[in-house]
Scaffold this active site. Structure first.
Site, PDB file in Angstrom:
ATOM      1  N   SER A 148     -11.197  -1.367   2.088  1.00 26.05           N
ATOM      2  CA  SER A 148     -10.604  -1.807   3.353  1.00 26.05           C
ATOM      3  C   SER A 148     -10.164  -0.588   4.153  1.00 26.05           C
ATOM      4  CB  SER A 148      -9.402  -2.717   3.093  1.00 26.05           C
ATOM      5  OG  SER A 148      -9.798  -3.898   2.429  1.00 26.05           O
ATOM      6  N   GLU A 153      -5.795   2.586   6.235  1.00 24.13           N
ATOM      7  CA  GLU A 153      -5.398   2.533   4.836  1.00 24.13           C
ATOM      8  C   GLU A 153      -5.986   3.713   4.071  1.00 24.13           C
ATOM      9  OE1 GLU A 153      -6.240  -0.488   1.100  1.00 24.13           O
ATOM     10  OE2 GLU A 153      -5.661  -1.343   3.021  1.00 24.13           O
ATOM     11  N   ARG A 205       0.813  -1.217   0.000  1.00 23.91           N
ATOM     12  CA  ARG A 205       0.000   0.000   0.000  1.00 23.91           C
ATOM     13  C   ARG A 205       0.847   1.269   0.000  1.00 23.91           C
ATOM     14  NH1 ARG A 205      -2.251  -3.776  -1.181  1.00 23.91           N
ATOM     15  NH2 ARG A 205      -4.235  -4.600  -0.407  1.00 23.91           N
TER      16      ARG A 205
END
Length: 302
Positions: free
Chosen positions: A227, A297, A177
């Site tokens: 998410s 995130e 990420r």
């Protein structure tokens, strides 16, 4: 915003389209967020470069947004010039040597379909991820054991001075990420994906399997930013949250999904503060009960 009139005057002179006080709730998958002071809507890479230069001259903060799929915007809005890469940055095309070129504003799902139609494998994992190609590169998006790092070989961008540039291979610093674009301030304009020939029916079957799993396990019927938390090393965020009994926990209109505890959803009237308060409660509970620190995130901006 200071100098907003000067900014819009220069946009008028150079033919750059823009919107004033545009609600960002209309431009994020969370459907949350106050108004952006100015939203610039460039039609070319050259206009992106011009916007950056104008903002620099006027000392105005700017930021690029694509599909807004991983973005939580403050209830106060964004006191900056938002550069919206939309329909004029949506091209996806097949090049030689099994490379697909995507403009940053193209939907990732469109790139998956073009790959499948041309019998090219490697991007199936991304089928159903709601983001833009530029956002996928920025976040090194991934799912089902695959990530952009596996196929992304080059990004073109506009740098912080308004100059065109590119990053290749390891220079993109792709990791979980993360990419170099998290810290270099450049705006991704184009991606190049190196794929592998395969049977189109086999590719289609894998894509249909992944999208079926998403529909079964993810709360796609509610607005969200995907998410909510990154995967802690050695754990799964959703499992930790579920084990702490937090499915269904809510603050205002924000709720931990009953379908998948890794998703915070907007049940209809959630504010940015609702989401932040709920995420803080979830992360504090997981840290206290499991000894694991969760990191969001989702990008939060104002």
């Amino acid at each position: 915003m200071n100098n907003r009139n000067e900014l819009t005057e220069q946009f008028d002179r150079t033919g750059i389209a823009y919107l004033l006080d545009e609600p960002m709730s209309l431009h994020t998958t969370f459907k949350i967020g106050g108004a952006a002071s100015v939203v610039a809507v460039p039609t070319s890479v050259q206009q992106v470069a011009e916007i950056v230069k104008i903002c620099n001259d006027l000392k105005i903060r700017y930021m690029a947004v694509g599909n807004g799929s991983n973005l939580l915007v403050s209830d106060r809005g964004i006191d900056a010039c938002v550069i919206m890469l939309g329909k004029d940055f949506a091209k996806v095309e097949l090049l030689d040597n099994n490379i697909i070129h995507c403009q940053a504003g193209a939907q990732l799902i469109k790139a998956c379909r073009v790959a499948m139609e041309n019998g090219l494998s490697g991007l199936e994992f991304a089928y159903g991820i709601p983001g833009s190609c530029g956002g996928a590169a920025f976040m090194n998006a991934g799912a089902y054991g695959g990530e952009m790092k596996d196929v992304l070989v080059r990004c073109r961008h506009i740098d912080t001075q308004g100059n065109a540039g590119a990053l290749d291979g390891e220079d993109m610093e792709l990791s979980y990420r993360h990419s170099a674009y998290h810290h270099n301030g450049c705006i991704v304009t184009d991606l190049y994906l190196q794929l592998t020939p395969d049977d189109p029916d086999a590719i289609r079957n894998r894509m249909e399997d992944y999208i079926s799993r998403r529909k079964d396990k993810q709360p796609l019927e509610y607005p969200s930013a995907g998410s909510t938390f990154k995967r802690p090393e050695g754990y799964f965020a959703g499992a930790l949250i579920q084990d702490c009994g937090l499915k269904g926990a809510a603050v205002g209109g924000a709720r931990v999904s009953d379908k998948h505890a890794g998703f915070v959803i907007n049940t209809g009237n959630a504010t940015c503060q609702d989401v932040l308060d709920l995420c803080s409660y979830v992360s504090d509970t997981v840290l206290r009960e499991k000894g694991v620190k969760l990191e969001m995130e989702i990008r939060v901006t104002e």
